[in-house]
Design a protein around this motif. Structure first.
Motif, PDB file in Angstrom:
ATOM      1  N   ALA A   2      -2.969  16.675  -7.893  1.00 63.13           N
ATOM      2  CA  ALA A   2      -3.540  18.014  -8.816  1.00 63.13           C
ATOM      3  C   ALA A   2      -2.792  19.082  -8.592  1.00 63.13           C
ATOM      4  O   ALA A   2      -2.614  19.853  -9.665  1.00 63.13           O
ATOM      5  CB  ALA A   2      -5.124  18.188  -8.240  1.00 63.13           C
ATOM      6  N   ALA A   3      -2.231  19.235  -7.498  1.00 63.84           N
ATOM      7  CA  ALA A   3      -1.492  20.668  -7.210  1.00 63.84           C
ATOM      8  C   ALA A   3      -0.071  20.391  -7.914  1.00 63.84           C
ATOM      9  O   ALA A   3       0.247  21.357  -8.492  1.00 63.84           O
ATOM     10  CB  ALA A   3      -1.159  20.576  -5.664  1.00 63.84           C
ATOM     11  N   ALA A   4       0.323  19.227  -7.856  1.00 64.06           N
ATOM     12  CA  ALA A   4       1.713  18.955  -8.855  1.00 64.06           C
ATOM     13  C   ALA A   4       1.507  19.259 -10.201  1.00 64.06           C
ATOM     14  O   ALA A   4       2.350  19.799 -10.937  1.00 64.06           O
ATOM     15  CB  ALA A   4       2.140  17.725  -8.616  1.00 64.06           C
ATOM     16  N   ALA A  33       0.794  -1.289   0.075  1.00 61.93           N
ATOM     17  CA  ALA A  33       0.076   0.167   0.117  1.00 61.93           C
ATOM     18  C   ALA A  33       0.828   1.164  -0.189  1.00 61.93           C
ATOM     19  O   ALA A  33       2.047   1.262   0.585  1.00 61.93           O
ATOM     20  CB  ALA A  33      -0.851  -0.190   1.321  1.00 61.93           C
ATOM     21  N   THR A  34       0.361   2.390  -0.613  1.00 62.76           N
ATOM     22  CA  THR A  34       0.893   3.599  -0.505  1.00 62.76           C
ATOM     23  C   THR A  34      -0.109   4.739  -0.438  1.00 62.76           C
ATOM     24  O   THR A  34      -1.149   4.656  -0.899  1.00 62.76           O
ATOM     25  CB  THR A  34       1.768   3.824  -1.683  1.00 62.76           C
ATOM     26  OG1 THR A  34       2.453   5.113  -1.455  1.00 62.76           O
ATOM     27  CG2 THR A  34       0.951   3.721  -2.810  1.00 62.76           C
ATOM     28  N   ALA A  35       0.064   5.770   0.295  1.00 51.71           N
ATOM     29  CA  ALA A  35      -0.826   6.647   0.813  1.00 51.71           C
ATOM     30  C   ALA A  35      -0.807   7.634  -0.421  1.00 51.71           C
ATOM     31  O   ALA A  35       0.393   8.362  -0.446  1.00 51.71           O
ATOM     32  CB  ALA A  35      -0.686   7.523   2.149  1.00 51.71           C
ATOM     33  N   VAL A  36      -1.799   8.093  -0.933  1.00 49.77           N
ATOM     34  CA  VAL A  36      -1.738   8.993  -2.337  1.00 49.77           C
ATOM     35  C   VAL A  36      -2.877   9.867  -2.053  1.00 49.77           C
ATOM     36  O   VAL A  36      -4.081   9.399  -1.751  1.00 49.77           O
ATOM     37  CB  VAL A  36      -1.900   8.150  -3.770  1.00 49.77           C
ATOM     38  CG1 VAL A  36      -1.882   9.268  -4.656  1.00 49.77           C
ATOM     39  CG2 VAL A  36      -0.731   7.210  -3.569  1.00 49.77           C
ATOM     40  N   PHE A  37      -2.581  11.215  -2.011  1.00 51.83           N
ATOM     41  CA  PHE A  37      -3.615  12.206  -1.767  1.00 51.83           C
ATOM     42  C   PHE A  37      -4.004  12.794  -3.170  1.00 51.83           C
ATOM     43  O   PHE A  37      -2.986  13.510  -3.759  1.00 51.83           O
ATOM     44  CB  PHE A  37      -3.362  13.247  -0.798  1.00 51.83           C
ATOM     45  CG  PHE A  37      -2.947  12.563   0.358  1.00 51.83           C
ATOM     46  CD1 PHE A  37      -4.154  12.193   1.148  1.00 51.83           C
ATOM     47  CD2 PHE A  37      -1.800  12.317   0.801  1.00 51.83           C
ATOM     48  CE1 PHE A  37      -3.787  11.680   2.585  1.00 51.83           C
ATOM     49  CE2 PHE A  37      -1.487  11.585   2.119  1.00 51.83           C
ATOM     50  CZ  PHE A  37      -2.866  11.310   3.053  1.00 51.83           C
ATOM     51  N   THR A  47     -10.555   6.993  -9.576  1.00 54.30           N
ATOM     52  CA  THR A  47     -11.578   7.747  -9.740  1.00 54.30           C
ATOM     53  C   THR A  47     -11.494   8.914  -8.715  1.00 54.30           C
ATOM     54  O   THR A  47     -12.027  10.179  -9.478  1.00 54.30           O
ATOM     55  CB  THR A  47     -12.702   6.883  -9.057  1.00 54.30           C
ATOM     56  OG1 THR A  47     -13.097   5.745  -9.983  1.00 54.30           O
ATOM     57  CG2 THR A  47     -14.208   7.682  -9.321  1.00 54.30           C
ATOM     58  N   LYS A  48     -10.991   8.703  -7.650  1.00 49.04           N
ATOM     59  CA  LYS A  48     -10.945   9.866  -6.817  1.00 49.04           C
ATOM     60  C   LYS A  48      -9.765  11.343  -7.613  1.00 49.04           C
ATOM     61  O   LYS A  48     -10.039  12.271  -7.390  1.00 49.04           O
ATOM     62  CB  LYS A  48     -10.315   9.767  -5.481  1.00 49.04           C
ATOM     63  CG  LYS A  48     -11.603   8.997  -4.674  1.00 49.04           C
ATOM     64  CD  LYS A  48     -10.971   8.664  -3.297  1.00 49.04           C
ATOM     65  CE  LYS A  48     -12.109   8.281  -2.507  1.00 49.04           C
ATOM     66  NZ  LYS A  48     -11.437   8.039  -1.027  1.00 49.04           N
ATOM     67  N   VAL A  49      -8.673  10.796  -8.060  1.00 52.72           N
ATOM     68  CA  VAL A  49      -7.740  11.661  -8.719  1.00 52.72           C
ATOM     69  C   VAL A  49      -8.404  12.196  -9.867  1.00 52.72           C
ATOM     70  O   VAL A  49      -8.056  13.389 -10.119  1.00 52.72           O
ATOM     71  CB  VAL A  49      -6.518  10.727  -9.256  1.00 52.72           C
ATOM     72  CG1 VAL A  49      -5.443  11.754  -9.901  1.00 52.72           C
ATOM     73  CG2 VAL A  49      -5.714  10.190  -7.683  1.00 52.72           C
ATOM     74  N   ALA A  50      -9.203  11.328 -10.854  1.00 51.50           N
ATOM     75  CA  ALA A  50      -9.575  11.777 -11.876  1.00 51.50           C
ATOM     76  C   ALA A  50     -10.610  12.938 -11.685  1.00 51.50           C
ATOM     77  O   ALA A  50     -10.634  13.811 -12.451  1.00 51.50           O
ATOM     78  CB  ALA A  50     -10.291  10.678 -12.687  1.00 51.50           C
ATOM     79  N   GLU A  51     -11.439  12.628 -10.500  1.00 50.59           N
ATOM     80  CA  GLU A  51     -12.539  13.638 -10.209  1.00 50.59           C
ATOM     81  C   GLU A  51     -11.848  14.987  -9.892  1.00 50.59           C
ATOM     82  O   GLU A  51     -12.298  16.005 -10.069  1.00 50.59           O
ATOM     83  CB  GLU A  51     -13.500  12.994  -9.172  1.00 50.59           C
ATOM     84  CG  GLU A  51     -14.505  12.017  -9.932  1.00 50.59           C
ATOM     85  CD  GLU A  51     -15.044  11.488  -8.593  1.00 50.59           C
ATOM     86  OE1 GLU A  51     -15.007  11.719  -7.367  1.00 50.59           O
ATOM     87  OE2 GLU A  51     -16.200  10.632  -8.916  1.00 50.59           O
TER      88      GLU A  51
END
Length: 226
Positions: A160-162, A151-155, A193-197
């Motif tokens: 989006a900021a990058a 697992a890896t924590a991705v926000f 899905t969350k990143v795409a949104e």
């Protein structure tokens, strides 16, 4: 050859001659033997090469183990571990040729090969992002986070900021599955899905999410999930 030359000196010279004449004619352990001799010039590296291949299963597995996994093997000290780390970084950089700045991304397989070279043999999950312009030319290929073995924590907001920071309009997400298959987990699908949104609200498109192992990859785009 001097009379006091070590017993393996003649053998090593013959290996070097064979390498020049017909490199593919060398056995795997002989290639590794010569590789080891670069940092162990005064040792008989043949038995060490054979032990490494037997222990790790193949030439590929032996040269791609983490350098710290060589600790405790007789005859392999810091110089060899440094050589291993350098070779693996060279391998990764050569493999990343398809992720160079300014290169246009048109084939998921090409980008997957770059990701496999950099991430395929990692023992922990790493999440990277390929940031591209309107013509799908690479602006940056950057790590976003590191995690554990599974697992890896991705926000999403950080990705989006990058993207905004480098003025990207398209993104390809990339991460590895250490020791497992390349098929996405339920968490991978939700994250995508969350990143795409998050990116869509900023007019940034997530074009693909590629998951790699050391020998395989999965493309969300190829499977119609993006």
């Amino acid at each position: 050859m001097p009379k006091d030359a070590p017993h393996y000196a003649g053998h090593r010279q013959r290996l070097k001659a064979r390498l020049t004449d017909n490199p593919r004619g060398l056995a795997d352990y002989e290639v590794l033997e010569l590789f080891l001799a670069m940092s162990l010039p005064r040792r008989d590296t043949k038995p060490i090469a054979k032990e490494l291949i037997e222990r790790f299963g193949s030439l590929k597995e032996a040269v791609m183990v983490r350098p710290d996994q060589l600790e405790g093997i007789k005859g392999l000290g810091p110089a060899v571990r440094t050589q291993w780390a350098l070779f693996q970084e060279l391998h990764a950089r050569l493999g990343e040729a398809d992720a160079r700045r300014g290169r246009s991304v048109t084939d998921p397989a090409a980008l997957a090969r770059a990701a496999m070279a950099r991430l395929g043999n990692k023992e922990i999950e790493e999440f990277w992002a390929v940031f591209m312009d309107t013509k799908n030319r690479i602006i940056a290929w950057e790590p976003m986070s590191k995690g554990t073995t599974n697992a890896t924590a991705v926000f999403p907001r950080e990705i989006a900021a990058a993207a905004l920071r480098v003025e990207a309009t398209n993104i390809i997400l990339v991460h590895n599955h250490p020791g497992g298959g390349s098929n996405p987990s339920a968490e991978d699908i939700i994250l995508t899905t969350k990143v795409a949104e998050a990116c869509a609200s900023l007019d940034i498109a997530v074009r693909d999410h590629i998951i790699v192992t050391d020998h395989d990859y999965y493309s969300f785009n190829e499977f119609g999930r993006l």
